[in-house]
Design a protein around this motif. Structure first.
Motif, mmCIF file in Angstrom:
data_model
loop_
_atom_site.group_PDB
_atom_site.id
_atom_site.type_symbol
_atom_site.label_atom_id
_atom_site.label_comp_id
_atom_site.label_asym_id
_atom_site.label_seq_id
_atom_site.Cartn_x
_atom_site.Cartn_y
_atom_site.Cartn_z
ATOM 1 N N ALA A 5 0.820 -1.216 0.000
ATOM 2 C CA ALA A 5 0.000 0.000 0.000
ATOM 3 C C ALA A 5 0.852 1.262 0.000
ATOM 4 C CB ALA A 5 -0.933 0.007 1.199
ATOM 5 N N TYR A 6 2.031 1.201 0.600
ATOM 6 C CA TYR A 6 2.835 2.412 0.687
ATOM 7 C C TYR A 6 3.552 2.754 -0.605
ATOM 8 C CZ TYR A 6 6.337 -1.124 1.869
ATOM 9 O OH TYR A 6 7.137 -2.233 1.879
ATOM 10 N N TYR A 9 1.449 3.638 -6.131
ATOM 11 C CA TYR A 9 1.115 5.012 -6.481
ATOM 12 C C TYR A 9 -0.015 5.075 -7.504
ATOM 13 C CZ TYR A 9 5.590 5.691 -4.202
ATOM 14 O OH TYR A 9 6.623 5.671 -3.299
ATOM 15 N N GLU A 12 -3.189 4.746 -5.615
ATOM 16 C CA GLU A 12 -3.420 5.982 -4.877
ATOM 17 C C GLU A 12 -3.961 7.080 -5.793
ATOM 18 O OE1 GLU A 12 -0.867 8.950 -1.977
ATOM 19 O OE2 GLU A 12 -0.039 7.011 -2.558
ATOM 20 N N ASP A 13 -3.431 7.170 -7.014
ATOM 21 C CA ASP A 13 -3.914 8.168 -7.969
ATOM 22 C C ASP A 13 -5.350 7.881 -8.413
ATOM 23 O OD1 ASP A 13 -1.491 9.470 -7.804
ATOM 24 O OD2 ASP A 13 -0.663 8.460 -9.579
ATOM 25 N N GLU A 16 -7.661 8.911 -5.663
ATOM 26 C CA GLU A 16 -7.774 10.372 -5.604
ATOM 27 C C GLU A 16 -8.776 10.882 -6.636
ATOM 28 O OE1 GLU A 16 -6.603 12.944 -3.806
ATOM 29 O OE2 GLU A 16 -5.619 11.607 -2.386
ATOM 30 N N HIS A 21 -9.160 9.705 -0.285
ATOM 31 C CA HIS A 21 -7.786 10.072 0.043
ATOM 32 C C HIS A 21 -7.141 8.954 0.839
ATOM 33 C CE1 HIS A 21 -4.334 12.532 0.766
ATOM 34 N NE2 HIS A 21 -4.464 12.358 2.076
ATOM 35 N N LEU A 22 -6.187 8.253 0.249
ATOM 36 C CA LEU A 22 -5.432 7.203 0.913
ATOM 37 C C LEU A 22 -4.182 7.824 1.510
ATOM 38 C CD1 LEU A 22 -5.021 4.158 1.459
ATOM 39 C CD2 LEU A 22 -3.731 4.079 -0.668
ATOM 40 N N ASN A 23 -3.971 7.592 2.789
ATOM 41 C CA ASN A 23 -2.815 8.158 3.470
ATOM 42 C C ASN A 23 -2.025 7.032 4.135
ATOM 43 O OD1 ASN A 23 -1.063 10.007 4.418
ATOM 44 N ND2 ASN A 23 -2.461 10.942 5.894
ATOM 45 N N PRO A 24 -1.256 6.253 3.341
ATOM 46 C CA PRO A 24 -0.545 5.117 3.915
ATOM 47 C C PRO A 24 0.696 5.547 4.696
ATOM 48 C CG PRO A 24 0.024 5.335 1.623
ATOM 49 C CD PRO A 24 -1.027 6.371 1.905
ATOM 50 N N ARG A 26 4.344 5.464 4.951
ATOM 51 C CA ARG A 26 5.360 5.247 3.934
ATOM 52 C C ARG A 26 6.715 4.932 4.560
ATOM 53 N NH1 ARG A 26 2.969 6.645 -0.812
ATOM 54 N NH2 ARG A 26 1.551 8.402 -0.815
#
Length: 83
Positions: A5-6, A9, A12-13, A16, A21-24, A26
């Motif tokens: 998940a981190y 990308y 995640e895009d 979005e 909003h994914l906030n892994p 990192r």
């Protein structure tokens, strides 16, 4: 190859674009670094969440041994009644 998940990308895009909003959390060598205050906040919330789930999990038994379906129902019922 397994995607974490981190560093997913592209996922995640796509999220979005769907207004999610994914906030892994990192790694330090990530291409998309987080601000330190955001990263610390994510770690704090994650630890609180994991603590809450571990406290809930401690209330339950890890193994329910029953030979028949009726015995299983009885053990579940008594467990719920006990808690």
């Amino acid at each position: 190859m397994e995607t974490k998940a981190y560093n997913a990308y592209n996922v995640e895009d796509e999220l979005e674009q769907s207004y999610i909003h994914l906030n892994p959390v990192r790694k330090n060598n990530s291409k998309r670094k987080q601000e330190s205050f955001t990263g610390d906040g994510v770690k704090f919330i994650r630890k609180c969440t994991e603590l809450a789930f571990s406290v809930i999990a401690q209330c339950f038994t890890m193994h329910i041994h029953a030979v028949t379906y009726g015995g299983f129902k009885l053990k579940i019922f008594s467990f719920i009644l006990w808690h």
